[in-house]
Design an enzyme around this catalytic site. Structure first.
Site, PDB file in Angstrom:
ATOM      1  N   GLY A 291      -7.408   0.666  -3.300  1.00 58.92           N
ATOM      2  CA  GLY A 291      -6.783   0.560  -1.919  1.00 58.92           C
ATOM      3  C   GLY A 291      -7.142  -0.870  -1.537  1.00 58.92           C
ATOM      4  N   GLU A 333     -10.846   2.456  -8.325  1.00 60.87           N
ATOM      5  CA  GLU A 333      -9.735   2.574  -8.835  1.00 60.87           C
ATOM      6  C   GLU A 333      -8.796   1.650  -8.276  1.00 60.87           C
ATOM      7  OE1 GLU A 333      -8.443   6.435  -7.657  1.00 60.87           O
ATOM      8  OE2 GLU A 333      -9.862   7.449  -9.242  1.00 60.87           O
ATOM      9  N   GLY A 335      -5.799  -1.162  -8.276  1.00 59.93           N
ATOM     10  CA  GLY A 335      -4.184  -1.079  -8.897  1.00 59.93           C
ATOM     11  C   GLY A 335      -3.655  -2.413  -8.512  1.00 59.93           C
ATOM     12  N   ARG A 336      -3.182  -2.123  -7.125  1.00 64.33           N
ATOM     13  CA  ARG A 336      -2.438  -3.302  -6.614  1.00 64.33           C
ATOM     14  C   ARG A 336      -3.378  -4.688  -6.771  1.00 64.33           C
ATOM     15  NH1 ARG A 336       0.624  -2.600  -1.837  1.00 64.33           N
ATOM     16  NH2 ARG A 336      -0.469  -0.537  -1.663  1.00 64.33           N
ATOM     17  N   ARG A 406       9.575  -1.366  -0.772  1.00 63.49           N
ATOM     18  CA  ARG A 406       8.629  -1.293  -0.110  1.00 63.49           C
ATOM     19  C   ARG A 406       9.064  -1.709   1.404  1.00 63.49           C
ATOM     20  NH1 ARG A 406       4.448  -4.054  -0.264  1.00 63.49           N
ATOM     21  NH2 ARG A 406       2.997  -2.524   0.515  1.00 63.49           N
ATOM     22  N   TYR A 410       7.850   0.938   3.916  1.00 63.51           N
ATOM     23  CA  TYR A 410       6.752   0.651   4.650  1.00 63.51           C
ATOM     24  C   TYR A 410       6.633  -0.415   5.592  1.00 63.51           C
ATOM     25  CZ  TYR A 410       5.060   3.217   0.628  1.00 63.51           C
ATOM     26  OH  TYR A 410       4.660   3.835  -0.477  1.00 63.51           O
ATOM     27  N   CYS A 437      24.805  -1.308  -0.677  1.00 63.97           N
ATOM     28  CA  CYS A 437      25.578  -1.091   0.690  1.00 63.97           C
ATOM     29  C   CYS A 437      24.423  -0.156   1.587  1.00 63.97           C
ATOM     30  CB  CYS A 437      26.576   0.139   0.037  1.00 63.97           C
ATOM     31  SG  CYS A 437      27.633   0.485   1.293  1.00 63.97           S
ATOM     32  N   GLU A 438      23.593  -0.776   2.162  1.00 67.89           N
ATOM     33  CA  GLU A 438      22.738  -0.453   3.103  1.00 67.89           C
ATOM     34  C   GLU A 438      22.086  -1.470   4.092  1.00 67.89           C
ATOM     35  OE1 GLU A 438      20.287   2.697   4.106  1.00 67.89           O
ATOM     36  OE2 GLU A 438      21.368   2.764   2.543  1.00 67.89           O
ATOM     37  N   TYR A 467       3.893  -1.575  -7.144  1.00 68.94           N
ATOM     38  CA  TYR A 467       4.832  -0.565  -6.312  1.00 68.94           C
ATOM     39  C   TYR A 467       6.375  -1.175  -6.086  1.00 68.94           C
ATOM     40  CZ  TYR A 467       0.254   1.510  -5.776  1.00 68.94           C
ATOM     41  OH  TYR A 467      -0.930   1.982  -6.042  1.00 68.94           O
TER      42      TYR A 467
END
Length: 510
Positions: A291, A333, A335-336, A406, A410, A437-438, A467
């Protein structure tokens, strides 16, 4: 009546968030956002390890994820070195598991293994990548709150070093499957210590009201005075098919301060000592999760790995001495924090559009006060009581939420730079958007880019290693981009970009 207020060069737009400052130099790179080896060449073009982005576009197309292999390896080593140094006198060092969910392919697995890390997976598919890459099963962990029987069988087939069990029913299933095979599953129990990480609700994972983990609260089970976590420890000790290695927690993601990790460590050590006293069960391992945050914008201030490691080690050292227990072997752990900043996404600019947005009078007055000596400021001040508008430019690129969801998931913020050249033009508040189209298809919500950005220019968005590709989709039937690794002045595809034929191959009506 509407008054139009235009920003002078260098003046902040009242539409910009408070954290976003007008760059003193639009061509400069804010180093914490970028991989080592990324910079502008003599011609002003963005380059990585000497390879200009225009060359990468010609060879691989855009959108394109561009990753520095050298930077990935350096960040992986930085975590192992920092945590091994901090915990050497406590438990002999730390086992570092790279969180594969952030970004995974066979090449990255091999880098992980070569740099002395282990691998954390979260599905059968990620286990398949690990197996194909050839990493020993003993160096692999399997997570997940709802593992299938097939995934549990695969974990046992691969002789994984640990299966992180998330619930009492799952513990029972793992025990039954292992016993049925005449084997033993090596298990960690994931607990929720109730620590609220200061992060987005959807990536905070250690509070009670979410799907992960065994609760440490005493009212979390039908047995009075017994938590789900304690019930799992007692049950695991009685299963012949289970080898209980220890405890695990993960408090969330994109966390900058070490305080939450320290509180979680203390709570789990208290629990570990209580289980040892009550059941005479010695749990030799403690996984404190990951994290650790990275910089996505100049406002982000992540802590160095060494600082986090020292803060966590101090708590573990003090707490174990206080409890009179031998320190368990620690694992983490990241990752990011390893892969995130190694990568930028390269896009080509298409359509540009400028709109005018109403600004509340209070913001207009603030802008007028900040624009001392600027004639525009006088105009703004006189118009404060009117319906004042300011410009926002939309810069469309050839990717979008299909390669980086993301921002919409988020509310994540990113930065961007003009990559194909430098510019002496004034800054203009811009919103980088995709081609989907959003209306929520936003890549970078707020960024100052040169006024002369035009169709055909290249933009680079840093911090997209984690991610982004992993969460990518085929929305609107866009093919997912490729991933290029760069090292020592050469580039190679490590994940091929999809083609329309790839998408059509799955359509059984073709």
């Amino acid at each position: 009546m509407t008054a139009n207020a235009n920003n002078a060069a260098g003046a902040a737009s009242p539409l910009a968030p408070d954290w976003l400052q007008v760059p003193a130099d639009l061509n400069a790179l804010h180093e914490p956002l970028w991989a080592d080896g990324v910079g502008r060449n003599d011609g002003g073009e963005l380059a990585i390890d000497g390879i200009p982005v225009s060359e990468l576009q010609r060879e691989y197309g855009t959108p394109l994820f561009v990753m520095s292999e050298t930077d990935f390896r350096a960040r992986a080593r930085a975590f192992t070195d920092a945590f091994n140094d901090a915990f050497a006198d406590i438990c002999g060092g730390v086992d570092v598991y790279y969180a594969g969910k952030s970004f995974l392919c066979t090449t990255v697995v091999r880098w992980v293994e070569e740099e002395g890390l282990r691998l954390d997976t979260a599905s059968g598919g990620e286990l398949a990548i690990a197996a194909r890459a050839g990493i020993p099963g003993a160096d692999v962990a399997l997570h997940g709150n709802n593992k299938s029987d097939a995934e549990i069988h695969r974990a046992l087939d691969m002789q994984l070093g640990r299966i992180v069990v998330d619930s009492l029913p799952e513990l029972e299933r793992v025990a039954a499957i292992a016993a049925g095979r005449g084997e033993t599953a090596r298990v960690m129990l994931r607990l929720t210590p109730g620590v609220h990480a200061h992060t987005h609700e959807f990536i905070a994972t250690a509070h009670e009201d979410q799907k992960f983990g065994l609760s440490m609260a005493l009212d979390s089970t039908g047995q009075a005075g017994l938590s789900a976590a304690e019930e799992a420890v007692a049950a695991a000790a009685g299963y012949p098919g289970i080898e209980l290695l220890g405890l695990h927690c993960h408090i969330g993601s994109q966390i900058f301060e070490p305080d939450g990790f320290a509180v979680a460590a203390a709570k789990l050590l208290d629990f570990l000592a209580a289980m040892q006293e009550k059941y005479s069960i010695v749990l030799p391992e403690l996984d404190l999760g990951g994290g650790y945050g990275i910089a996505y914008t100049p406002a982000d201030t992540p802590r160095p790995a060494a600082e986090i490691a020292q803060a966590m080690a101090a708590v573990v050292r003090t707490k174990c001495a206080e409890l009179g227990i031998t320190a368990p072997r620690i694992s983490i752990e990241p990752g990011r924090a390893i892969v995130g900043s190694t990568t930028f996404t390269l896009y080509e600019v298409g359509t540009l559009k400028t709109v005018r947005v109403d600004v509340p009078p209070a913001l207009v007055e603030d802008t007028a006060e900040d624009t001392v000596g600027d004639t525009t400021g006088d105009t703004v001040g006189d118009a404060a009581a009117e319906n004042v508008t300011h410009p926002r430019r939309y810069v469309s690129v050839d990717g979008g939420m299909s390669d980086n969801p993301r921002p919409v998931l988020y509310d994540a913020d990113y930065s961007a730079v003009l990559a194909s050249r430098t510019s002496a033009a004034a800054p203009q508040l811009s919103r980088v958007v995709g081609k989907h189209c959003e209306s929520g298809d936003i890549v970078v919500r707020d960024v100052y880019l040169p006024e002369d950005v035009a169709a055909g220019d290249l933009l680079a968005v840093p911090g997209t290693g984690a991610y982004c590709w992993a969460l990518s989709s085929n929305y609107n039937y866009l093919a997912r981009p490729g991933v290029v690794a760069v090292r020592d002045g050469s580039s190679r595809l490590i994940v091929r970009g999809e083609t329309e034929q790839d998408l059509l191959n799955r359509d059984m009506g073709v």
